[in-house]
Scaffold this motif. Structure first.
Motif, PDB file in Angstrom:
ATOM      1  N   PRO A  92       0.789  -1.244   0.000  1.00 24.13           N
ATOM      2  CA  PRO A  92       0.000   0.000   0.000  1.00 24.13           C
ATOM      3  C   PRO A  92       0.814   1.282   0.000  1.00 24.13           C
ATOM      4  O   PRO A  92       0.315   2.324  -0.429  1.00 24.13           O
ATOM      5  CB  PRO A  92      -0.844  -0.124   1.280  1.00 24.13           C
ATOM      6  CG  PRO A  92      -0.181  -1.174   2.106  1.00 24.13           C
ATOM      7  CD  PRO A  92       0.464  -2.108   1.143  1.00 24.13           C
ATOM      8  N   MET A  93       2.068   1.253   0.458  1.00 23.32           N
ATOM      9  CA  MET A  93       2.868   2.472   0.480  1.00 23.32           C
ATOM     10  C   MET A  93       3.403   2.834  -0.907  1.00 23.32           C
ATOM     11  O   MET A  93       3.830   3.965  -1.134  1.00 23.32           O
ATOM     12  CB  MET A  93       4.041   2.315   1.449  1.00 23.32           C
ATOM     13  CG  MET A  93       3.619   2.166   2.903  1.00 23.32           C
ATOM     14  SD  MET A  93       2.581   3.531   3.472  1.00 23.32           S
ATOM     15  CE  MET A  93       3.777   4.869   3.445  1.00 23.32           C
ATOM     16  N   THR A  94       3.383   1.887  -1.834  1.00 23.61           N
ATOM     17  CA  THR A  94       3.859   2.159  -3.189  1.00 23.61           C
ATOM     18  C   THR A  94       2.842   3.020  -3.928  1.00 23.61           C
ATOM     19  O   THR A  94       1.640   2.759  -3.889  1.00 23.61           O
ATOM     20  CB  THR A  94       4.075   0.836  -3.961  1.00 23.61           C
ATOM     21  OG1 THR A  94       5.162   0.121  -3.366  1.00 23.61           O
ATOM     22  CG2 THR A  94       4.405   1.098  -5.425  1.00 23.61           C
ATOM     23  N   LYS A  95       3.320   4.059  -4.603  1.00 23.32           N
ATOM     24  CA  LYS A  95       2.451   4.951  -5.367  1.00 23.32           C
ATOM     25  C   LYS A  95       2.382   4.481  -6.819  1.00 23.32           C
ATOM     26  O   LYS A  95       3.354   3.945  -7.359  1.00 23.32           O
ATOM     27  CB  LYS A  95       2.979   6.392  -5.317  1.00 23.32           C
ATOM     28  CG  LYS A  95       3.153   6.940  -3.909  1.00 23.32           C
ATOM     29  CD  LYS A  95       1.845   7.017  -3.166  1.00 23.32           C
ATOM     30  CE  LYS A  95       1.954   7.850  -1.888  1.00 23.32           C
ATOM     31  NZ  LYS A  95       2.941   7.326  -0.942  1.00 23.32           N
ATOM     32  N   ILE A  96       1.241   4.710  -7.449  1.00 24.61           N
ATOM     33  CA  ILE A  96       1.013   4.269  -8.825  1.00 24.61           C
ATOM     34  C   ILE A  96       0.789   5.472  -9.737  1.00 24.61           C
ATOM     35  O   ILE A  96      -0.005   6.363  -9.422  1.00 24.61           O
ATOM     36  CB  ILE A  96      -0.224   3.353  -8.933  1.00 24.61           C
ATOM     37  CG1 ILE A  96      -0.152   2.218  -7.921  1.00 24.61           C
ATOM     38  CG2 ILE A  96      -0.373   2.833 -10.360  1.00 24.61           C
ATOM     39  CD1 ILE A  96       0.899   1.186  -8.184  1.00 24.61           C
ATOM     40  N   ILE A  97       1.479   5.470 -10.881  1.00 17.74           N
ATOM     41  CA  ILE A  97       1.192   6.435 -11.952  1.00 17.74           C
ATOM     42  C   ILE A  97       0.794   5.635 -13.184  1.00 17.74           C
ATOM     43  O   ILE A  97       1.543   4.762 -13.644  1.00 17.74           O
ATOM     44  CB  ILE A  97       2.417   7.303 -12.291  1.00 17.74           C
ATOM     45  CG1 ILE A  97       2.818   8.187 -11.113  1.00 17.74           C
ATOM     46  CG2 ILE A  97       2.112   8.187 -13.516  1.00 17.74           C
ATOM     47  CD1 ILE A  97       4.066   9.028 -11.379  1.00 17.74           C
ATOM     48  N   MET A  98      -0.383   5.904 -13.707  1.00 14.85           N
ATOM     49  CA  MET A  98      -0.791   5.298 -14.975  1.00 14.85           C
ATOM     50  C   MET A  98      -0.156   6.121 -16.100  1.00 14.85           C
ATOM     51  O   MET A  98      -0.332   7.345 -16.157  1.00 14.85           O
ATOM     52  CB  MET A  98      -2.314   5.297 -15.120  1.00 14.85           C
ATOM     53  CG  MET A  98      -3.086   4.733 -13.930  1.00 14.85           C
ATOM     54  SD  MET A  98      -2.590   3.079 -13.401  1.00 14.85           S
ATOM     55  CE  MET A  98      -3.030   2.102 -14.847  1.00 14.85           C
ATOM     56  N   LEU A  99       0.601   5.451 -16.974  1.00 12.87           N
ATOM     57  CA  LEU A  99       1.253   6.117 -18.105  1.00 12.87           C
ATOM     58  C   LEU A  99       0.745   5.431 -19.355  1.00 12.87           C
ATOM     59  O   LEU A  99       1.101   4.282 -19.634  1.00 12.87           O
ATOM     60  CB  LEU A  99       2.774   6.004 -17.991  1.00 12.87           C
ATOM     61  CG  LEU A  99       3.610   6.718 -19.055  1.00 12.87           C
ATOM     62  CD1 LEU A  99       3.342   8.216 -19.043  1.00 12.87           C
ATOM     63  CD2 LEU A  99       5.094   6.453 -18.848  1.00 12.87           C
ATOM     64  N   THR A 100      -0.110   6.099 -20.116  1.00 15.40           N
ATOM     65  CA  THR A 100      -0.887   5.419 -21.137  1.00 15.40           C
ATOM     66  C   THR A 100      -1.178   6.310 -22.341  1.00 15.40           C
ATOM     67  O   THR A 100      -1.033   7.531 -22.276  1.00 15.40           O
ATOM     68  CB  THR A 100      -2.222   4.946 -20.509  1.00 15.40           C
ATOM     69  OG1 THR A 100      -3.056   4.339 -21.498  1.00 15.40           O
ATOM     70  CG2 THR A 100      -2.973   6.120 -19.892  1.00 15.40           C
ATOM     71  N   VAL A 101      -1.606   5.686 -23.437  1.00 10.82           N
ATOM     72  CA  VAL A 101      -2.078   6.439 -24.600  1.00 10.82           C
ATOM     73  C   VAL A 101      -3.557   6.754 -24.452  1.00 10.82           C
ATOM     74  O   VAL A 101      -4.107   7.550 -25.206  1.00 10.82           O
ATOM     75  CB  VAL A 101      -1.855   5.654 -25.909  1.00 10.82           C
ATOM     76  CG1 VAL A 101      -0.376   5.431 -26.165  1.00 10.82           C
ATOM     77  CG2 VAL A 101      -2.606   4.321 -25.902  1.00 10.82           C
ATOM     78  N   SER A 102      -4.206   6.124 -23.480  1.00 11.11           N
ATOM     79  CA  SER A 102      -5.657   6.268 -23.340  1.00 11.11           C
ATOM     80  C   SER A 102      -6.035   7.606 -22.712  1.00 11.11           C
ATOM     81  O   SER A 102      -5.628   7.914 -21.588  1.00 11.11           O
ATOM     82  CB  SER A 102      -6.230   5.138 -22.477  1.00 11.11           C
ATOM     83  OG  SER A 102      -7.607   5.370 -22.218  1.00 11.11           O
ATOM     84  N   ASP A 103      -6.819   8.381 -23.459  1.00  9.86           N
ATOM     85  CA  ASP A 103      -7.352   9.622 -22.895  1.00  9.86           C
ATOM     86  C   ASP A 103      -8.849   9.486 -22.624  1.00  9.86           C
ATOM     87  O   ASP A 103      -9.587  10.463 -22.606  1.00  9.86           O
ATOM     88  CB  ASP A 103      -7.069  10.814 -23.823  1.00  9.86           C
ATOM     89  CG  ASP A 103      -7.723  10.661 -25.184  1.00  9.86           C
ATOM     90  OD1 ASP A 103      -8.328   9.594 -25.447  1.00  9.86           O
ATOM     91  OD2 ASP A 103      -7.634  11.613 -25.986  1.00  9.86           O
ATOM     92  N   GLU A 104      -9.291   8.250 -22.427  1.00  9.45           N
ATOM     93  CA  GLU A 104     -10.697   7.985 -22.133  1.00  9.45           C
ATOM     94  C   GLU A 104     -11.004   8.355 -20.687  1.00  9.45           C
ATOM     95  O   GLU A 104     -10.275   7.957 -19.766  1.00  9.45           O
ATOM     96  CB  GLU A 104     -11.022   6.506 -22.362  1.00  9.45           C
ATOM     97  CG  GLU A 104     -10.842   6.034 -23.798  1.00  9.45           C
ATOM     98  CD  GLU A 104     -11.845   6.695 -24.728  1.00  9.45           C
ATOM     99  OE1 GLU A 104     -12.992   6.947 -24.290  1.00  9.45           O
ATOM    100  OE2 GLU A 104     -11.486   6.959 -25.890  1.00  9.45           O
ATOM    101  N   GLU A 105     -12.088   9.107 -20.493  1.00  8.30           N
ATOM    102  CA  GLU A 105     -12.466   9.499 -19.140  1.00  8.30           C
ATOM    103  C   GLU A 105     -12.677   8.285 -18.246  1.00  8.30           C
ATOM    104  O   GLU A 105     -12.287   8.282 -17.073  1.00  8.30           O
ATOM    105  CB  GLU A 105     -13.749  10.339 -19.160  1.00  8.30           C
ATOM    106  CG  GLU A 105     -13.606  11.702 -19.817  1.00  8.30           C
ATOM    107  CD  GLU A 105     -14.023  11.670 -21.284  1.00  8.30           C
ATOM    108  OE1 GLU A 105     -13.822  10.620 -21.920  1.00  8.30           O
ATOM    109  OE2 GLU A 105     -14.518  12.693 -21.767  1.00  8.30           O
ATOM    110  N   ALA A 106     -13.269   7.209 -18.796  1.00 11.20           N
ATOM    111  CA  ALA A 106     -13.567   6.016 -17.997  1.00 11.20           C
ATOM    112  C   ALA A 106     -12.295   5.416 -17.409  1.00 11.20           C
ATOM    113  O   ALA A 106     -12.272   4.977 -16.247  1.00 11.20           O
ATOM    114  CB  ALA A 106     -14.295   4.978 -18.844  1.00 11.20           C
ATOM    115  N   ASP A 107     -11.214   5.389 -18.201  1.00 15.14           N
ATOM    116  CA  ASP A 107      -9.956   4.844 -17.697  1.00 15.14           C
ATOM    117  C   ASP A 107      -9.394   5.719 -16.577  1.00 15.14           C
ATOM    118  O   ASP A 107      -8.855   5.223 -15.582  1.00 15.14           O
ATOM    119  CB  ASP A 107      -8.929   4.733 -18.834  1.00 15.14           C
ATOM    120  CG  ASP A 107      -9.249   3.600 -19.794  1.00 15.14           C
ATOM    121  OD1 ASP A 107      -9.879   2.615 -19.361  1.00 15.14           O
ATOM    122  OD2 ASP A 107      -8.871   3.697 -20.979  1.00 15.14           O
ATOM    123  N   LEU A 108      -9.509   7.033 -16.737  1.00 15.75           N
ATOM    124  CA  LEU A 108      -9.038   7.959 -15.708  1.00 15.75           C
ATOM    125  C   LEU A 108      -9.789   7.744 -14.405  1.00 15.75           C
ATOM    126  O   LEU A 108      -9.188   7.631 -13.338  1.00 15.75           O
ATOM    127  CB  LEU A 108      -9.205   9.401 -16.182  1.00 15.75           C
ATOM    128  CG  LEU A 108      -8.933  10.503 -15.153  1.00 15.75           C
ATOM    129  CD1 LEU A 108      -7.493  10.443 -14.657  1.00 15.75           C
ATOM    130  CD2 LEU A 108      -9.231  11.877 -15.753  1.00 15.75           C
TER     131      LEU A 108
END
Length: 234
Positions: A92-108
Motif C-alpha cells: 500500500p505504500m507504493t504509489k502508482i502512476i498510470m502512463l498510457t495512450v488512453s485519454d478515455e475518461e472512464a480509464d481515468l
C-alpha cells in the motif's frame, strides 16, 4: 519523449535524499526500455525493475517494494487497472502512476478509484514523467493537463452529498480545512503556508483523512470533497 536536465530531488536548503525507486510496467518493449533508459539518467530516480504485463508487474512490485510504479492501462494477462488494485493491496505504500495512450475518461476515473496517484499520457515529455514521479513519491497527485479538464468536468456533474456527508463528520475542523485546500489543488507546502503549520503536519492530516474516509489517494479525496460539496468549483 525528449530528454533534458531536471532539478534534483531535493529542494533548496534540503538535504539530498535517497533516490526514488521506480518500476516500469508496459507491454511495448521499445517504449518500456527507452523510458527505463531515460529515467535512469534523471537525478534522484533509480529504476529497480521492468515488467511486460500486469501479472509480472504485481510480482515485481511485491518483490522490490518500489516507491513508484509506472503502469500502462491496457496490457495482456492483467490490465493496468487490475494491477493497480493488486499492488495497492499488497504494498500500500507504493504509489502508482498510470502512463498510457488512453485519454478515455472512464480509464481515468477507474484509475483514480483503484488508488492511482497519477495519470499521464505517453506523449508527455521525459521531464514531465520524471517530475511526476518525484511529486507522487512525495505524497501528492498529478494528471496530464488535457485529462485535468475532463476530471473537472466530471466533478461539476457530481451531486451526491448524501453519500459523503456522514463520513465527513468524522473529520476534525483542521482536517476539513486541509481537505478543502487539497481539493483546490494546493501542494503540501502551499497548504502548510496557508494554515501556518508544518509540511509534516499536513502529510499527517492527509494520511488521517484517507484512513478515516477509507480512500486510497489524494485524487480520490478530491473527488470525495466535490461529491460532499465541501468545495465549489468555478
Amino acid at each position: 519523449m525528449g530528454n533534458g536536465n531536471s532539478p534534483a530531488a531535493a529542494g533548496p536548503g534540503q538535504p539530498v535524499s535517497e533516490p526514488v525507486r521506480v518500476v516500469v510496467v508496459d507491454d511495448q518493449e521499445l517504449f518500456r526500455r527507452g523510458l527505463t533508459m531515460l529515467l535512469g539518467i534523471e537525478d534522484g530516480i533509480e529504476v529497480v525493475g521492468e515488467a511486460s504485463n500486469g501479472v509480472e508487474g504485481v510480482e515485481l512490485a511485491v518483490s522490490t517494494v518500489p516507491d513508484v510504479v509506472l503502469l500502462d492501462v491496457r496490457m495482456p494477462k492483467q490490465s493496468g487497472i487490475e494491477a493497480c488494485v493488486a499492488i495497492k493491496e499488497a504494498v500500500p505504500m507504493t504509489k502508482i502512476i498510470m502512463l498510457t495512450v488512453s485519454d478515455e475518461e472512464a480509464d481515468l476515473y477507474e484509475a483514480v478509484k483503484s488508488g492511482a496517484s497519477g495519470y499521464l499520457l505517453k506523449d508527455s515529455s521525459i521531464e514531465e514523467v520524471a517530475q511526476g514521479i518525484r511529486v507522487v513519491a512525495d505524497g501528492q497527485s498529478l494528471i496530464s493537463p488535457s485529462m485535468a479538464a475532463k476530471l473537472i468536468d466530471e466533478f461539476k456533474t457530481m451531486s451526491k452529498p448524501d453519500r459523503a456527508s456522514g463520513p465527513a463528520l468524522k473529520l476534525t475542523d483542521r482536517e476539513l480545512e486541509v481537505l478543502r485546500s487539497v481539493a483546490r489543488g494546493l501542494s503540501n507546502r502551499d497548504v502548510a503556508a496557508q494554515l501556518a503549520i508544518s509540511e509534516n503536519t499536513v502529510k499527517n492530516h492527509v494520511r488521517n483523512i484517507l484512513e478515516k474516509l477509507q480512500l486510497h489517494s489524494r485524487m480520490e479525496a478530491v473527488m470525495y470533497a466535490v461529491r460532499a460539496k465541501l468545495v465549489e468549483l468555478e
